[in-house]
Design a protein around this motif. Structure first.
Motif, mmCIF file in Angstrom:
data_model
loop_
_atom_site.group_PDB
_atom_site.id
_atom_site.type_symbol
_atom_site.label_atom_id
_atom_site.label_comp_id
_atom_site.label_asym_id
_atom_site.label_seq_id
_atom_site.Cartn_x
_atom_site.Cartn_y
_atom_site.Cartn_z
ATOM 1 N N THR A 1 0.814 -1.217 0.000
ATOM 2 C CA THR A 1 0.000 0.000 0.000
ATOM 3 C C THR A 1 0.849 1.269 0.000
ATOM 4 N N GLY A 2 2.136 1.141 -0.346
ATOM 5 C CA GLY A 2 2.979 2.337 -0.383
ATOM 6 C C GLY A 2 4.444 1.967 -0.507
ATOM 7 N N GLN A 3 5.274 2.992 -0.482
ATOM 8 C CA GLN A 3 6.719 2.772 -0.673
ATOM 9 C C GLN A 3 7.329 1.897 0.417
ATOM 10 N N TRP A 4 6.889 2.084 1.664
ATOM 11 C CA TRP A 4 7.511 1.325 2.756
ATOM 12 C C TRP A 4 7.114 -0.142 2.690
ATOM 13 N N ALA A 5 5.863 -0.398 2.362
ATOM 14 C CA ALA A 5 5.418 -1.795 2.214
ATOM 15 C C ALA A 5 6.144 -2.430 1.029
ATOM 16 N N LYS A 6 6.339 -1.637 -0.014
ATOM 17 C CA LYS A 6 7.009 -2.144 -1.208
ATOM 18 C C LYS A 6 8.465 -2.489 -0.918
ATOM 19 N N LYS A 7 9.104 -1.642 -0.155
ATOM 20 C CA LYS A 7 10.504 -1.924 0.213
ATOM 21 C C LYS A 7 10.594 -3.199 1.047
ATOM 22 N N ALA A 8 9.666 -3.377 1.957
ATOM 23 C CA ALA A 8 9.644 -4.580 2.793
ATOM 24 C C ALA A 8 9.401 -5.810 1.914
ATOM 25 N N TYR A 9 8.491 -5.669 0.976
ATOM 26 C CA TYR A 9 8.149 -6.748 0.047
ATOM 27 C C TYR A 9 9.373 -7.135 -0.798
ATOM 28 N N GLN A 10 10.075 -6.133 -1.286
ATOM 29 C CA GLN A 10 11.262 -6.404 -2.111
ATOM 30 C C GLN A 10 12.371 -7.064 -1.300
ATOM 31 N N GLU A 11 12.576 -6.589 -0.089
ATOM 32 C CA GLU A 11 13.639 -7.141 0.750
ATOM 33 C C GLU A 11 13.360 -8.610 1.081
ATOM 34 N N ALA A 12 12.112 -8.906 1.373
ATOM 35 C CA ALA A 12 11.742 -10.284 1.765
ATOM 36 C C ALA A 12 12.027 -11.274 0.645
ATOM 37 N N GLN A 13 12.005 -10.783 -0.597
ATOM 38 C CA GLN A 13 12.254 -11.673 -1.744
ATOM 39 C C GLN A 13 13.644 -12.295 -1.716
ATOM 40 N N LYS A 14 14.539 -11.708 -0.946
ATOM 41 C CA LYS A 14 15.884 -12.291 -0.812
ATOM 42 C C LYS A 14 15.850 -13.594 -0.039
ATOM 43 N N TYR A 15 14.751 -13.829 0.687
ATOM 44 C CA TYR A 15 14.740 -14.948 1.631
ATOM 45 C C TYR A 15 13.740 -16.051 1.326
ATOM 46 N N GLY A 16 12.857 -15.836 0.371
ATOM 47 C CA GLY A 16 11.879 -16.890 0.087
ATOM 48 C C GLY A 16 10.902 -16.463 -0.984
ATOM 49 N N LYS A 17 9.795 -17.193 -1.050
ATOM 50 C CA LYS A 17 8.776 -16.884 -2.058
ATOM 51 C C LYS A 17 7.816 -15.870 -1.444
ATOM 52 N N VAL A 18 7.738 -14.734 -2.078
ATOM 53 C CA VAL A 18 6.952 -13.648 -1.508
ATOM 54 C C VAL A 18 5.831 -13.272 -2.469
ATOM 55 N N ASN A 19 4.597 -13.337 -1.993
ATOM 56 C CA ASN A 19 3.433 -13.049 -2.825
ATOM 57 C C ASN A 19 2.861 -11.689 -2.498
ATOM 58 N N LYS A 20 2.584 -10.919 -3.557
ATOM 59 C CA LYS A 20 1.890 -9.636 -3.366
ATOM 60 C C LYS A 20 0.403 -9.959 -3.505
ATOM 61 N N ILE A 21 -0.298 -10.100 -2.374
ATOM 62 C CA ILE A 21 -1.688 -10.557 -2.452
ATOM 63 C C ILE A 21 -2.679 -9.410 -2.631
ATOM 64 N N ALA A 22 -2.211 -8.174 -2.464
ATOM 65 C CA ALA A 22 -3.055 -7.005 -2.759
ATOM 66 C C ALA A 22 -2.148 -5.803 -2.893
ATOM 67 N N SER A 23 -2.612 -4.812 -3.655
ATOM 68 C CA SER A 23 -1.812 -3.603 -3.871
ATOM 69 C C SER A 23 -2.741 -2.443 -4.220
ATOM 70 N N SER A 24 -2.294 -1.241 -3.945
ATOM 71 C CA SER A 24 -3.066 -0.068 -4.387
ATOM 72 C C SER A 24 -2.196 0.812 -5.283
ATOM 73 N N GLU A 25 -1.194 0.194 -5.880
ATOM 74 C CA GLU A 25 -0.258 0.952 -6.721
ATOM 75 C C GLU A 25 -0.936 1.467 -7.992
ATOM 76 N N ASP A 26 -2.022 0.789 -8.427
ATOM 77 C CA ASP A 26 -2.710 1.223 -9.657
ATOM 78 C C ASP A 26 -3.213 2.661 -9.563
ATOM 79 N N LYS A 27 -3.504 3.135 -8.356
ATOM 80 C CA LYS A 27 -3.973 4.524 -8.191
ATOM 81 C C LYS A 27 -3.046 5.277 -7.247
ATOM 82 N N THR A 28 -1.750 5.207 -7.540
ATOM 83 C CA THR A 28 -0.707 5.875 -6.730
ATOM 84 C C THR A 28 -0.940 5.752 -5.222
ATOM 85 N N PHE A 29 -1.315 4.553 -4.808
ATOM 86 C CA PHE A 29 -1.437 4.245 -3.373
ATOM 87 C C PHE A 29 -2.377 5.196 -2.627
#
Ligand code: PLP
Length: 360
Positions: free
Chosen positions: A98-126
């Motif tokens: 839902t924003g830059q901080w969640a996105k950064k957390a999401y990206q970082e977690a990808q270093k450690y396993g399979k990470v699913n983005k199960i919802a997002s509001s990026e389509d309307k600039t969060f």
């Protein structure tokens, strides 16, 4: 002495009463003949400071006994790695972005396993919080992650997502202690303290005990293992002692004010003054879907970049500072944390009205 109204998103305004107390104790903390900055973290005086800080935080948030409170360094951003390193037993996690901080957390977690983005509001600039009542939560997910208040975009989860029984992990950096929360609904609640609590340089992690184990991902450093800090009462190594001390004073300030119910009331009152004006203004408008509006961070625009810049500049000259929006969004943002007095929000709205008349 001349203090401004500081609308910074963080580091941010602190209560004047707390700053004065800290100043008074700077040369001689309660007869020790030294400041807290100069004190051993193994001293009795400091042990009392950290114990009291934890106790007051537990009182304020009603933290159940089966949760540990950790005062750690590395800021909120370090948790983006520490959470997957400690919690990813199945190496699967679900993130709501839902924003830059969640996105950064999401990206970082990808270093450690399979990470699913199960919802997002990026389509309307969060600018909104997605419906999280029936998300495709992964059966294997070790946890579901949210950023509860989106500092940059000014949205807040008014209802927690339905995690379908999975552990909820929440970054509450910018809404920490702004209103009551039910800690038992979370596995981990954490936040950098420089937004709504104290000075920069520390993150508070409130974590359910069963999530604190030695069974972490291979290669996880000792310092990034929750168990290290939980076993040592946040004194495994030298903590940010001065920050713990100031945060402790802010906890006492909040308690004296009437606790989090009272803070919520005050924060709603303050935010309403600003949102009501944004809703009626012909020049300024809020950028967030009304039902998802944050009580803490209020972004707004005129729709004209040059006028936005003029506003920020003139407001600053009038003692209303740090109103420039985040570099990724533009426009303006007023952060109106716990320590921002109502008079500060009233002064901002009065200035906005005047600016609107002058620039009609
Ligand atoms: C500021 C902020 C962060 C980053 O905090 P650091 O302590 O600088 O790492 C993370 N999450 C949210 C929601 C924030 O507002």
């Amino acid at each position: 002495m001349s203090r401004v109204y500081n609308f910074s998103a963080g580091p941010a305004v602190l209560p004047e009463e707390v700053l004065k107390e800290v100043a008074d104790e700077m040369m001689d903390y309660r007869g020790t003949g030294m400041s807290v900055m100069e004190m051993s973290h193994r001293s009795a005086a400091f042990q009392e400071i950290i114990d009291e800080a934890e106790k007051d935080l537990r009182d304020l948030m009603n933290i159940p006994d089966n949760y540990k409170v950790l005062f750690l360094q590395g800021g909120a951003s370090q948790q983006f790695a520490m959470i997957p390193m400690n919690l990813m037993k199945n190496k699967v996690a679900d993130y709501i972005v839902t924003g830059q901080w969640a996105k950064k957390a999401y990206q970082e977690a990808q270093k450690y396993g399979k990470v699913n983005k199960i919802a997002s509001s990026e389509d309307k600039t969060f600018s909104y919080i997605p419906d999280c009542s029936d998300l495709p939560v992964s059966p294997e997910a070790d946890y579901v992650y949210i950023c509860e208040n989106n500092t940059i975009y000014g949205t807040k989860f008014k209802e927690l997502p339905n995690t379908k029984g999975k552990t909820l992990v929440a970054d509450v950096s910018s809404c920490f202690l702004s209103e009551p929360v039910d800690v038992s609904k979370y596995g981990i609640i954490y936040g950098g303290v420089q937004k709504n609590i104290g000075p920069a340089g520390m993150v508070i992690v409130i974590i359910r005990e069963d999530l604190i184990t030695e069974d972490v991902l291979p290669g996880t450093p000792t310092m990034l293992t929750y168990k290290t800090h939980a076993d040592a009462g946040s004194l495994y190594n030298t903590p940010n002692a001065f920050c713990i001390y100031v945060c402790g004073k802010v906890f006492k300030w909040l308690k004296a004010m009437g606790g989090l119910e009272e803070m919520k009331k005050r924060n709603e009152e303050k935010a309403k003054i600003l949102y009501d004006f944004l809703d009626e203004s012909k020049l300024f408008k809020g950028t967030v879907v009304p039902k998802d509006r944050s009580l803490m961070n209020v972004p707004f625009v005129t729709g004209d970049k040059e006028l936005d810049a003029k506003f920020v500049k003139e407001a600053s000259a009038a003692g209303l500072v740090n109103l420039k929006g985040h570099r990724t969004v533009g426009g303006m943002r007023a952060s109106i944390y716990n320590a921002m007095p109502k008079a500060g929000v009233e002064a901002l709205v009065a200035f906005m009205k005047k600016f609107e008349e002058e620039n009609a």
